[in-house]
Design a protein around this motif. Structure first.
Motif, PDB file in Angstrom:
ATOM      1  N   LYS A 239      93.670  23.989  37.315  1.00  0.00           N
ATOM      2  CA  LYS A 239      92.535  24.847  37.670  1.00  0.00           C
ATOM      3  C   LYS A 239      91.968  24.489  39.031  1.00  0.00           C
ATOM      4  O   LYS A 239      91.557  25.373  39.796  1.00  0.00           O
ATOM      5  CB  LYS A 239      91.442  24.736  36.595  1.00  0.00           C
ATOM      6  CG  LYS A 239      91.776  25.441  35.289  1.00  0.00           C
ATOM      7  CD  LYS A 239      90.588  25.394  34.353  1.00  0.00           C
ATOM      8  CE  LYS A 239      90.862  26.183  33.083  1.00  0.00           C
ATOM      9  NZ  LYS A 239      89.686  26.186  32.174  1.00  0.00           N
TER      10      LYS A 239
ATOM     11  N   ASP B 239      84.720  26.026  36.918  1.00  0.00           N
ATOM     12  CA  ASP B 239      84.262  26.693  35.694  1.00  0.00           C
ATOM     13  C   ASP B 239      82.808  26.423  35.375  1.00  0.00           C
ATOM     14  O   ASP B 239      82.334  26.768  34.304  1.00  0.00           O
ATOM     15  CB  ASP B 239      85.119  26.227  34.492  1.00  0.00           C
ATOM     16  CG  ASP B 239      86.541  26.743  34.556  1.00  0.00           C
ATOM     17  OD1 ASP B 239      86.758  27.813  35.154  1.00  0.00           O
ATOM     18  OD2 ASP B 239      87.442  26.066  34.009  1.00  0.00           O
TER      19      ASP B 239
ATOM     20  N   ASN C 175      80.458  29.039  34.008  1.00  0.00           N
ATOM     21  CA  ASN C 175      80.735  29.506  32.648  1.00  0.00           C
ATOM     22  C   ASN C 175      80.477  28.427  31.602  1.00  0.00           C
ATOM     23  O   ASN C 175      80.848  28.589  30.452  1.00  0.00           O
ATOM     24  CB  ASN C 175      82.191  29.960  32.535  1.00  0.00           C
ATOM     25  CG  ASN C 175      82.521  31.057  33.531  1.00  0.00           C
ATOM     26  OD1 ASN C 175      81.710  31.950  33.762  1.00  0.00           O
ATOM     27  ND2 ASN C 175      83.710  30.994  34.116  1.00  0.00           N
TER      28      ASN C 175
END
Length: 451
Positions: free
Chosen positions: A264, A447, A450
């Motif tokens: 990621k 991320d 989120n």
């Protein structure tokens, strides 16, 4: 006289008890008053910050600037059209002598000249510079988006960190209030034991000092809580004195595997995306500079109107109008090695940016490894401190009962009370560290918004 002094001491002790009771009730009242404020969750704090944080708002506007600048006109590929008009009025004295012997003399002769035109200039070839410029503008627009994402992620991380700092301090205040209750009971027991002759004066003094120390700690924590809430309000874009309550638990989520996190990071980490974008911009800049060595071809179109009017002379009126066109070619022959030097500088900048890329990747990998180490160790500490807290809770109950029965000294009871308080604080700190490590991994992987 002795009776008078004993009575005086009893009044003083009663006064101190009343003062301490009022003091603790004051803080309990304000604490419960604080608890009646509206509940703010971490998710709500993050959502509010995303909508109202000043830095995020500015970053959004920077994206709009990048979109506006990204067009073919700024790249130099659009024709330039100019309209011109000019009128001149003059008064002259005229004197002419012709070859046939005629002499013309006229004072106050007026002349009027009017010129108007439309010119179109279009660069049809500039060494492909316009295409490199357009690609650079496109990359600058993406660069602004990456910068916005970086700002967004860092703001969210700061909000989460600040929020759980408030939670931790809030729980420390609860623990301190509980400690004050325990210390006050110990102080009362020491007073009663002194009055009935089974205790010592130093035990009373020690209990009062320890109790006052807890009140001092409570004041310090109240101050830290106010500062922490002000910082959180600033991150959310709220006015500094906005009041709210926070949750009383810290929930730590499971992390992805470090391999998934690394994948990621390569795709989503804003710092890496920004570094890649900056390198792309330098490559396009180099192409723009190199295009200065190549010829430039332009198409030029004109439409002119000219009108000259004289009050005297051979030509009283002269008027012309009509279109015209041309093709221009400019070939650079010598510029003092300016282009060569600019390319050399750009090559060095590209090398530096490539080093910066490697540095950023290495820093992120280091931060990722450290975050996983902190996360795993913090979870181990959480499990350990939970067990310690169970033992400390049972131990302090037993110690209080033994102290009442004169089976342990005040020094031993004090140490057990300190151990109980330390166990609770270590648990809060371990939970907070685990949550921050979780947020750090989410920040690195992109991320965090989120979370």
């Amino acid at each position: 006289m002795l009776f008078f002094h004993q009575k005086k001491h009893r009044y003083m002790r009663r006064f101190r008890k009343i003062f301490l009771l009022i003091f603790i009730q004051f803080f309990v009242f304000h604490y419960h008053l604080f608890a009646q404020d509206s509940l703010l969750t971490a998710d709500e704090a993050v959502k509010y910050a995303i909508q109202h944080n000043f830095g995020i708002t500015i970053s959004k506007n920077e994206i709009d600037i990048g979109k506006i600048n990204n067009n073919w006109a700024n790249a130099g590929a659009v024709p330039l059209v100019n309209a011109t008009a000019n009128k001149v009025v003059g008064v002259n004295n005229l004197q002419q002598k012709l070859n046939n012997g005629t002499v013309i003399t006229k004072n106050g002769n007026t002349t009027q000249n009017f010129n108007a035109g439309l010119a179109v200039n279009w660069t049809v070839f500039d060494g492909l510079k316009m295409f490199a410029t357009k690609r650079r503008l496109e990359e600058l627009e993406r660069n602004g988006e990456y910068a916005f994402k970086k700002n967004l992620n860092e703001t969210v991380y700061n909000v989460i960190s600040s929020y759980y700092n408030v939670v931790t301090i809030n729980e420390q205040i609860k623990s301190t209030l509980e400690q004050i209750t325990l210390y006050r009971d110990r102080n009362d027991l020491a007073q009663r034991r002194l009055e009935i002759g089974t205790g010592a004066k130093y035990e009373v003094l020690e209990a009062q000092v320890d109790l006052n120390e807890q009140y001092s700690l409570l004041l310090s924590l109240q101050n830290s809580l106010a500062l922490a809430k002000t910082s959180l309000n600033n991150l959310m874009g709220k006015i500094p004195d906005t009041s709210y309550n926070v949750v009383d638990t810290i929930t730590v989520n499971e992390l992805p595997t470090i391999e998934n996190a690394q994948t990621k990071i390569a795709k989503q980490n804003p710092d890496i995306l920004l570094a890649n974008s900056d390198l792309t911009i330098l490559f396009e800049t180099k192409k723009e500079i190199n295009a200065e060595r190549l010829p430039v071809v332009t198409l030029n179109g004109f439409y002119n109107f000219a009108r000259n009017k004289n009050g005297a002379g051979f030509t009283l009126l002269n008027q012309t109008y009509g279109p015209s066109g041309s093709v221009g070619v400019a070939l650079p022959l010598f510029r003092g090695s300016v282009v060569k030097k600019q390319l050399a500088v750009t090559d060095i900048q590209i090398k530096n940016q490539q080093i910066t890329q490697a540095q950023i990747k290495n820093n992120i990998e280091t931060l990722l490894r450290n975050a996983y180490i902190n996360y795993n160790n913090s979870l181990k500490l959480v499990d350990l401190e939970k067990s310690n807290l169970v033992l400390a809770t049972e131990n302090i109950y037993i110690a209080n009962e033994r102290y009442k029965k004169l089976n342990i000294t005040s020094v031993e009871l004090r140490q057990i009370q300190i151990s109980y308080s330390d166990a609770k604080n270590r648990l809060y700190n371990a939970l907070n560290q685990a949550k921050l490590a979780e947020a750090q991994v989410a920040l690195l992987t992109g991320d965090i918004a989120n979370l």
